[in-house]
Write an enzyme that holds these catalytic residues in place. Structure first.
Site, PDB file in Angstrom:
ATOM      1  CG  ASP A  46      67.410  54.844  68.831  1.00  9.31           C
ATOM      2  OD1 ASP A  46      67.206  54.960  67.569  1.00  9.31           O
ATOM      3  OD2 ASP A  46      66.307  54.073  69.434  1.00  9.31           O
ATOM      4  CG  ASP A  93      63.043  43.860  73.936  1.00 13.35           C
ATOM      5  OD1 ASP A  93      62.354  44.903  73.263  1.00 13.35           O
ATOM      6  OD2 ASP A  93      64.073  43.666  74.308  1.00 13.35           O
ATOM      7  CG  HIS A 120      63.316  47.950  72.238  1.00 18.14           C
ATOM      8  ND1 HIS A 120      63.985  46.786  72.027  1.00 18.14           N
ATOM      9  CD2 HIS A 120      63.181  48.427  71.202  1.00 18.14           C
ATOM     10  CE1 HIS A 120      64.228  46.769  70.698  1.00 18.14           C
ATOM     11  NE2 HIS A 120      63.501  47.954  70.007  1.00 18.14           N
ATOM     12  CD  GLU A 131      66.930  46.272  74.211  1.00 11.01           C
ATOM     13  OE1 GLU A 131      65.742  46.005  74.199  1.00 11.01           O
ATOM     14  OE2 GLU A 131      67.543  45.685  73.495  1.00 11.01           O
TER      15      GLU A 131
END
Ligand code: F6R
Length: 241
Positions: free
Chosen positions: A66, A135, A137, A142
């Site tokens: 990313d 979270d 991811h 996400e």
């Protein structure tokens, strides 16, 4: 999923480095490279093995997971810079063998398509290193990301921007948007190595490994992959049943 609980973060790094070394010594290899804090120990270990054990990356290619949108490659927190500073410049990758997404691309959709094409042209990723967000991811997919998603632009959650504020002057300086390989893209890698250390990752690891496969925890999509090694230290494993 193969779950390997190790005593310490150093053991996680060594075990991950073993898997990568085995792949690289097998012949020309395509490595999927995560950034962030999690893989730093693994990269240190690989650098040490390069320096003292003759481990060579000259036949390898690397693909970043990313990139932040709006950060030029030369920005110290762009993942282009981070991977170079933390790993690739300290070993012997061939020039231009390490690929990333262009966070300054005028047409993010075209950039995503270019990147998918580049991975395919390299024959796909042999071994993909992954960290996990608090979270759930992976990459920057996400919660509520499509489990079949491809490389695309995404908005970071407030939680992730706060988690990553430590790399910037403040959370406000963390870019809002990223380009990330999708969950479908990541799942095409032949071997996934999911690493997590520390209590802060324990809940996300439990949801990823023992929860339902559901978009609320993107890492749970990895349960659908036939070859995943989850390497965790005892703290990150502390919420497993
Ligand atoms: C980084 C990436 C992210 C991180 C995750 C965990 O390339 O794709 O998914 O792996 O945010 O970050 P750290 O390792 O800093 O806790």
């Amino acid at each position: 999923m193969e779950i390997i609980i190790l005593p310490t973060a150093d053991d996680v790094a060594r075990t991950a480095a073993d898997a990568i070394e085995e792949q690289v010594r097998r012949g020309p290899s395509v490595l999927g490279l995560a950034t962030g804090s999690t893989p730093l120990g693994t990269y240190q270990e690989l650098i040490a093995r390069h320096r003292t054990g003759g481990l060579s990356f000259a036949q390898a290619q690397g693909f970043l997971l990313d990139e932040y949108v709006g950060l030029p490659a030369a920005h110290p927190q762009s993942y282009h810079s981070v991977i170079r500073d933390e790993f690739t410049a300290s070993v012997d990758f061939a020039p231009d063998a390490v690929h990333g997404l262009d966070g300054m691309a005028e047409d993010p959709e075209a950039e995503a398509a270019r990147y998918e094409g580049l991975i395919a042209a390299a024959g796909g990723v042999d071994i993909q290193i992954l960290g996990i967000g608090t979270d759930g991811h992976v990459g920057f997919n996400e919660p509520m990301s499509s489990l079949g998603s491809r490389t695309r632009i995404k908005t970071l959650t407030r939680q992730t921007r706060q988690d990553n504020a430590r790399f910037f002057d403040s959370a406000d300086d963390v870019p809002d948007h990223v380009l990330t390989q999708g969950l479908g893209t990541i799942r095409e890698a032949r071997h996934l190595l999911l690493l997590a250390m520390g209590e802060a990752k324990a809940e996300a690891i439990a949801a990823a490994v023992e929860g339902p496969v559901a978009a609320i925890c993107p890492a749970s999509a990895l349960q659908l992959h036939p070859h995943v090694s989850v390497l965790v230290d005892e703290s990150a494993a502390s919420r497993l049943a």
